[in-house]
Design a protein around this motif. Sequence first.
Motif, short mmCIF file in Angstrom:
data_model
loop_
_atom_site.label_atom_id
_atom_site.label_comp_id
_atom_site.label_asym_id
_atom_site.label_seq_id
_atom_site.Cartn_x
_atom_site.Cartn_y
_atom_site.Cartn_z
N ASP A 107 1.20 -1.14 -0.36
CA ASP A 107 -0.04 0.13 0.09
C ASP A 107 0.38 1.27 -0.11
N ALA A 108 1.42 0.91 0.61
CA ALA A 108 2.85 2.09 0.99
C ALA A 108 3.26 2.34 -0.63
N VAL A 109 4.02 1.83 -1.50
CA VAL A 109 4.02 1.94 -2.58
C VAL A 109 2.79 2.09 -3.39
N LEU A 110 1.74 1.21 -3.93
CA LEU A 110 0.79 2.13 -3.98
C LEU A 110 0.00 3.33 -4.12
N GLU A 111 0.37 4.40 -2.87
CA GLU A 111 0.32 5.96 -2.67
C GLU A 111 1.17 6.30 -3.08
N THR A 112 2.41 6.08 -3.49
CA THR A 112 3.17 6.54 -3.63
C THR A 112 3.73 6.71 -5.57
N CYS A 113 3.49 6.07 -5.66
CA CYS A 113 2.88 6.08 -7.11
C CYS A 113 1.60 6.85 -7.82
N LYS A 114 0.62 6.73 -6.54
CA LYS A 114 -0.24 7.49 -7.40
C LYS A 114 0.04 8.87 -7.60
N ASP A 115 0.40 9.39 -6.21
CA ASP A 115 0.96 10.43 -5.64
C ASP A 115 1.63 11.05 -7.44
N PHE A 116 2.85 10.33 -7.40
CA PHE A 116 3.66 10.37 -8.50
C PHE A 116 2.93 10.12 -10.22
N PHE A 117 2.43 9.92 -10.43
CA PHE A 117 0.84 9.83 -11.63
C PHE A 117 0.13 10.77 -12.18
N ASP A 118 -0.78 11.24 -10.79
CA ASP A 118 -1.04 12.49 -10.45
C ASP A 118 -0.70 13.52 -11.24
N LEU A 119 0.60 13.60 -10.30
CA LEU A 119 1.49 14.57 -11.41
C LEU A 119 1.84 14.62 -12.45
N PHE A 120 2.22 13.15 -12.99
CA PHE A 120 2.10 13.27 -14.76
C PHE A 120 0.27 13.56 -15.12
N ALA A 121 0.31 12.80 -14.45
CA ALA A 121 -1.45 13.11 -15.38
C ALA A 121 -1.72 15.14 -15.41
N GLN A 122 -1.40 15.35 -14.17
CA GLN A 122 -2.44 17.27 -14.34
C GLN A 122 -1.20 17.87 -15.37
N GLN A 123 -0.22 17.36 -15.10
CA GLN A 123 1.17 18.69 -16.17
C GLN A 123 2.04 17.84 -17.33
N VAL A 124 1.70 16.33 -17.83
CA VAL A 124 1.99 16.20 -18.92
C VAL A 124 0.67 15.71 -19.91
N GLY A 125 0.04 14.45 -19.19
CA GLY A 125 -1.12 13.99 -19.22
C GLY A 125 -1.86 15.50 -20.66
N PRO A 126 -2.02 16.91 -20.51
CA PRO A 126 -2.52 17.37 -21.40
C PRO A 126 -2.15 17.92 -22.64
N GLN A 127 -0.80 17.21 -22.41
CA GLN A 127 0.09 17.89 -23.83
C GLN A 127 0.09 16.35 -24.63
N LEU A 128 -0.21 15.42 -24.25
CA LEU A 128 -0.01 14.13 -24.56
C LEU A 128 -1.70 13.96 -25.57
N ARG A 129 -2.30 14.74 -25.48
CA ARG A 129 -3.27 14.20 -26.02
C ARG A 129 -4.02 15.32 -27.28
N ASN A 130 -3.40 16.92 -26.60
CA ASN A 130 -4.11 17.64 -27.81
C ASN A 130 -2.55 19.04 -27.87
N ALA A 131 -1.12 18.19 -27.96
CA ALA A 131 0.28 19.06 -28.14
C ALA A 131 -0.57 20.62 -28.50
N THR A 132 -0.14 21.46 -27.44
CA THR A 132 0.41 22.86 -28.18
C THR A 132 2.62 22.82 -28.42
N ASP A 133 1.98 24.52 -28.14
CA ASP A 133 3.48 25.17 -28.53
C ASP A 133 4.31 24.83 -27.38
N GLU A 134 4.07 24.82 -26.72
CA GLU A 134 4.44 24.55 -24.96
C GLU A 134 5.45 23.22 -24.50
N LYS A 135 4.57 21.93 -25.26
CA LYS A 135 4.82 20.66 -25.34
C LYS A 135 5.67 20.42 -24.87
N GLU A 136 7.16 20.75 -25.67
CA GLU A 136 8.83 20.01 -25.66
C GLU A 136 8.92 20.85 -23.87
#
Length: 287
Positions: A166-195
Amino acid sequence: MGCGSSNPQNVVEPSKQPVPTENTENLPKAISTRSVRSTKSQNAAASRTSLKQSVENVNPTSSSNLLFKKSLRQSSPNNFKLNYFDLTGRGELIRLVFAAGNINYEDNRVKFEQWPELKELMPLGQLPTLQVNDEFVLVQSLSIARFVAKEAGLAGRDSVEMAKVDAVLETCKDFFDLFAQQVGPQLRNATDEKEEIVRDFLNNVAPSNLQKLQQLVEQYGSEGFSVGEQLTVADLFIHDIITNLIFLDAFILDSYPLLKQNRNATESNDSLRSYLEQRKQLNRRRS
């Protein structure tokens, strides 16, 4: 990437198509209003029934479902039906657990155009969901993953290992949520700021989170695994996250030898390796 709750956070919901209104001018006045209301009600009911059946009655011979069920031969006292979009996202960890545990399930991949109307039939109005024996429906992707892991014997061997998982899962979730919030939108609909956004994430966000995971692998794990000396759902979540990072930087694990060992140990599972190969082949056909 694969966890948390989804509404779906990592998917842009398609807008609803306008519903044409019926012309009642040429109908007899005595029946026009009643008849049209009845017709509309029947059409709406038929539409909801059709959408519901798309979740409850998956075609077991469809190409996507057949592909992802080929290596899942183990009998189970429960019947499982996973409902999620035809992408990895928050549903992929659950698929990985099913694959590694060699458990049969129906992988119902919901089409985006169905989602606006199907949404109202879903508990909490979100995906993924897991139907179990047509008796109850589970929600929240991490809760579903934990449940399936217990069914598959991948949740830890005792209460101490389960707590570490559970400790590892929660740590992974924190990481995943950051990825989803910051990078996810650029993978779906890339903008000039993607890079710039991706570079900032890889340079300033990923390292500290990868170091946390490596620390837990060193503290809790053995033989390359993150908890104990055998595969658990914790290893599968780490694998899911790193798969997405490798897509952005093929050499990202060079500075994290324990995570590289963990990835190799995780992929030593025959059923999981078969699933990953099938997924790779499917992605090639789509590209």
